[in-house]
Design a protein around this motif. Structure first.
Motif, PDB file in Angstrom:
ATOM      1  N   UNK A   1       0.752  -1.074   0.245  1.00  0.00           N
ATOM      2  CA  UNK A   1       0.193  -0.138   0.171  1.00  0.00           C
ATOM      3  C   UNK A   1       0.862   1.496   0.143  1.00  0.00           C
ATOM      4  N   UNK A   2       1.633   1.311   0.805  1.00  0.00           N
ATOM      5  CA  UNK A   2       2.731   2.421   1.101  1.00  0.00           C
ATOM      6  C   UNK A   2       3.722   2.475  -0.214  1.00  0.00           C
ATOM      7  N   UNK A   3       3.816   1.181  -0.772  1.00  0.00           N
ATOM      8  CA  UNK A   3       4.724   1.340  -2.095  1.00  0.00           C
ATOM      9  C   UNK A   3       4.179   1.938  -3.252  1.00  0.00           C
ATOM     10  N   UNK A   4       3.017   1.394  -3.393  1.00  0.00           N
ATOM     11  CA  UNK A   4       2.114   1.968  -4.769  1.00  0.00           C
ATOM     12  C   UNK A   4       1.787   3.456  -4.491  1.00  0.00           C
ATOM     13  N   UNK A   5       1.544   3.808  -3.487  1.00  0.00           N
ATOM     14  CA  UNK A   5       1.205   5.327  -3.296  1.00  0.00           C
ATOM     15  C   UNK A   5       2.225   6.401  -3.562  1.00  0.00           C
ATOM     16  N   UNK A   6       3.711   5.901  -2.862  1.00  0.00           N
ATOM     17  CA  UNK A   6       4.955   6.384  -3.383  1.00  0.00           C
ATOM     18  C   UNK A   6       5.116   6.571  -4.628  1.00  0.00           C
ATOM     19  N   UNK A   7       5.274   5.275  -5.445  1.00  0.00           N
ATOM     20  CA  UNK A   7       5.910   5.380  -6.664  1.00  0.00           C
ATOM     21  C   UNK A   7       4.887   5.892  -7.672  1.00  0.00           C
ATOM     22  N   UNK A   8       3.573   5.709  -7.451  1.00  0.00           N
ATOM     23  CA  UNK A   8       2.728   6.393  -8.499  1.00  0.00           C
ATOM     24  C   UNK A   8       2.632   7.669  -8.499  1.00  0.00           C
ATOM     25  N   UNK A   9       3.454   8.682  -7.760  1.00  0.00           N
ATOM     26  CA  UNK A   9       3.679   9.940  -7.704  1.00  0.00           C
ATOM     27  C   UNK A   9       4.192  10.347  -9.130  1.00  0.00           C
ATOM     28  N   UNK A  10       4.928   9.232  -9.653  1.00  0.00           N
ATOM     29  CA  UNK A  10       5.863   9.753 -11.122  1.00  0.00           C
ATOM     30  C   UNK A  10       4.869   9.550 -12.106  1.00  0.00           C
ATOM     31  N   UNK A  11       3.649   9.225 -12.071  1.00  0.00           N
ATOM     32  CA  UNK A  11       2.660   8.881 -13.455  1.00  0.00           C
ATOM     33  C   UNK A  11       2.781   9.947 -14.466  1.00  0.00           C
ATOM     34  N   UNK A  12       2.383  11.274 -13.913  1.00  0.00           N
ATOM     35  CA  UNK A  12       2.316  12.282 -14.779  1.00  0.00           C
ATOM     36  C   UNK A  12       3.465  12.484 -15.699  1.00  0.00           C
ATOM     37  N   UNK A  13       4.363  12.238 -14.925  1.00  0.00           N
ATOM     38  CA  UNK A  13       5.745  12.868 -15.425  1.00  0.00           C
ATOM     39  C   UNK A  13       6.264  11.828 -16.448  1.00  0.00           C
ATOM     40  N   UNK A  14       6.027  10.625 -16.282  1.00  0.00           N
ATOM     41  CA  UNK A  14       6.216   9.276 -17.370  1.00  0.00           C
ATOM     42  C   UNK A  14       5.552   9.749 -18.688  1.00  0.00           C
TER      43      UNK A  14
ATOM     44  N   UNK B   1       9.729   8.366  -7.915  1.00  0.00           N
ATOM     45  CA  UNK B   1       9.262   9.600  -8.450  1.00  0.00           C
ATOM     46  C   UNK B   1      10.636  10.916  -8.690  1.00  0.00           C
ATOM     47  N   UNK B   2      11.414  10.495  -7.756  1.00  0.00           N
ATOM     48  CA  UNK B   2      12.729  11.591  -7.999  1.00  0.00           C
ATOM     49  C   UNK B   2      13.220  11.474  -9.124  1.00  0.00           C
ATOM     50  N   UNK B   3      13.430  10.100  -9.855  1.00  0.00           N
ATOM     51  CA  UNK B   3      13.881   9.838 -11.059  1.00  0.00           C
ATOM     52  C   UNK B   3      13.217  10.474 -12.257  1.00  0.00           C
ATOM     53  N   UNK B   4      11.931  10.177 -11.964  1.00  0.00           N
ATOM     54  CA  UNK B   4      10.896  10.630 -13.284  1.00  0.00           C
ATOM     55  C   UNK B   4      10.825  11.777 -13.327  1.00  0.00           C
ATOM     56  N   UNK B   5      10.641  12.736 -12.124  1.00  0.00           N
ATOM     57  CA  UNK B   5      10.764  14.043 -12.279  1.00  0.00           C
ATOM     58  C   UNK B   5      12.263  14.744 -13.194  1.00  0.00           C
ATOM     59  N   UNK B   6      13.146  14.276 -12.794  1.00  0.00           N
ATOM     60  CA  UNK B   6      14.482  14.719 -13.453  1.00  0.00           C
ATOM     61  C   UNK B   6      14.430  14.200 -14.680  1.00  0.00           C
ATOM     62  N   UNK B   7      14.154  12.964 -15.079  1.00  0.00           N
ATOM     63  CA  UNK B   7      14.316  12.722 -16.505  1.00  0.00           C
ATOM     64  C   UNK B   7      13.082  13.352 -17.426  1.00  0.00           C
ATOM     65  N   UNK B   8      12.043  13.815 -16.767  1.00  0.00           N
ATOM     66  CA  UNK B   8      11.074  14.397 -17.559  1.00  0.00           C
ATOM     67  C   UNK B   8      11.596  16.078 -17.893  1.00  0.00           C
TER      68      UNK B   8
END
Length: 459
Positions: free
Chosen positions: A359-372, A425-432
């Protein structure tokens, strides 16, 4: 005279064209995502150790799919550009080179199954039941790798000529066969022996084999592309052009596999449950990412064709509409992962620890979706103009330079598995942000020049 199937890429309204090209691919990819979920769901009912084994095998399967998809994308992009340039016979030759490379890839996968499966999975130092199931599953999938290799090449050839519906049929057929055979072969129904995790692998292979045969039939009957075996002669220039786009895509997928492998190494230091969570995340997030990849598959031949035809306006319209739709899909996905993660996990008969961690993992990782979403559509533009190297730069910076170092640092500093998930999410934001810079460079160097008249010798 230009074939109507290719002519629509240069003349049909962009909204209707992109929708018509993408929806079949979205549907087929969603069915494929459903297969992945059902496959894991049945394996979870059989054994939690087997479910963890599938998570450990996942990055190696990603290499197989990545090599096949990357080669297919390279062939499809080059073929669409040649069709846009009205060089029909050269487009035929590109398709033949693609089929040749797919067969060669299948031979390499067979050798990998024989010599690499055991030492590769042994690197995780997992428990014996997990290791044994992983070896069984991965060996079968790699040994028959020629099935998905040829199947995917046929799909990409058809997509490059505007035949998205046939490509959809290929994918859906294989996925449906797989879903039907999974419970029969895993648990042993209708006289079939209970094969466990091996049954899941055989169900996958049979589905891919049927899809491959149907894909070959569709390509042989294509009114746009003709496979001329007797005229085929390998040409270095075509291999170079295919892998000019395809190799960066392959490396991107392999880099993703290395990242998943590295993440599994970090997570298994906390628990095998954490490894299972990451594997389930990749299964479930495919329901969000696959429609965007379907959009990507629909947009790429449109943009590549119009790049060959020097029509910048249609490329820009396709990119803008693709970004809007991708953002919409990813935002909906993020909302689901934020609001009902436990419900998503419940289909796998999870333990309380798995639900809590997941549950905690899904909520954290999914923050990267719009940048992806934006990164994926930028990658489509890079591939369509033959600059897949830009996509490679983005992927390498995201996967190797950010995610893995961030995960290792967070694990070492916090000694808390929950902190590790923030690497995504850190990686996806920077790569975007990197994507936006490279997109600007692509317009300056390539797309803006389409507005300029050709020199007299090239007209």
């Amino acid at each position: 005279m230009e074939n109507a199937h290719t002519n629509k890429l240069g003349t049909a309204p962009i909204g209707r064209l992109l929708t018509g090209m993408s929806l079949p691919m979205m549907a087929s990819m969603l069915i494929s995502a459903l297969y992945n979920i059902v496959d894991s769901m049945f394996v979870a009912k059989f054994s939690q150790d087997s479910l963890t084994a599938l998570s450990l095998a996942f990055p190696f399967q990603m290499v197989l799919i990545g090599v096949s998809v990357g080669t297919g994308i390279g062939a499809s992009s080059l073929m669409a550009r040649r069709l846009g340039e009205k060089r029909i016979e050269e487009a035929d030759n590109v398709a033949m080179h693609g089929v040749f490379l797919a067969i060669l890839g299948g031979i390499v996968f067979l050798l990998a199954a024989i010599f690499l499966t055991r030492p590769a999975l042994g690197l995780f130092k997992a428990s014996e039941p997990v290791y044994s199931d992983g070896v069984t599953y991965l060996t079968i999938c790699l040994a028959f790798g020629i099935f998905p290799s040829l199947e995917i090449m046929c799909e990409k050839i058809l997509q490059g000529t505007g035949h998205s519906l046939q490509s959809m049929i290929i994918q859906i057929l294989g996925a449906v066969i797989n879903i039907v055979l999974d419970p029969i072969m895993i648990f042993g129904y209708f006289g079939c022996p209970a094969l466990g995790v091996a049954g899941a692998a055989w169900a996958t292979i049979i589905g891919q084999g049927v899809s491959m045969v149907v894909g070959i039939i569709f390509v042989l009957r294509s009114p746009v592309i003709k496979l001329r075996l007797r005229l085929f002669k390998p040409r270095k220039a075509i291999f170079r052009d295919i892998y000019g786009v395809g190799l960066p895509s392959i490396i991107m997928q392999c880099v993703s596999s290395v990242t998943t492998f590295g993440m599994n190494k970090v997570l298994i230091g906390f628990s095998e449950t954490a490894v299972t969570v990451l594997g389930l995340y990749f299964k479930l997030q495919s329901f969000v990412f696959m429609p965007v990849f379907g959009l990507n598959s629909g947009a790429m031949p449109i943009m590549a064709y119009n790049y060959g035809a020097r029509n910048k306006g249609r490329i820009v319209k396709t990119l803008k509409l693709g970004c809007i739709l991708a953002l919409l899909i990813m935002t909906v996905g993020m909302i689901l992962f934020q609001t009902i993660p436990s419900a998503l996990l419940s289909i796998f008969d999870p333990s309380p620890d798995l639900v809590s961690l997941g549950t905690k993992a899904f909520r954290t990782i999914s923050l990267c979706f719009p940048f992806a979403a934006l990164s994926i559509m930028c990658g489509t533009t890079f591939q369509s103009v033959g600059k897949g190297i830009y996509s490679l730069i983005v992927t390498v910076s995201r996967q190797l330079l950010i995610i893995l170092p961030a995960a290792n640092i967070l694990a070492a500093v916090t000694h808390n598995v929950y902190a590790v998930w923030y690497a995504y999410p850190i990686a996806e934001l920077i790569s975007c942000a990197v994507c936006m810079l490279l997109l600007s460079a692509t317009f300056k160097k390539y797309l803006n020049k389409l507005d300029e008249p050709l020199p007299p010798a090239e007209q």
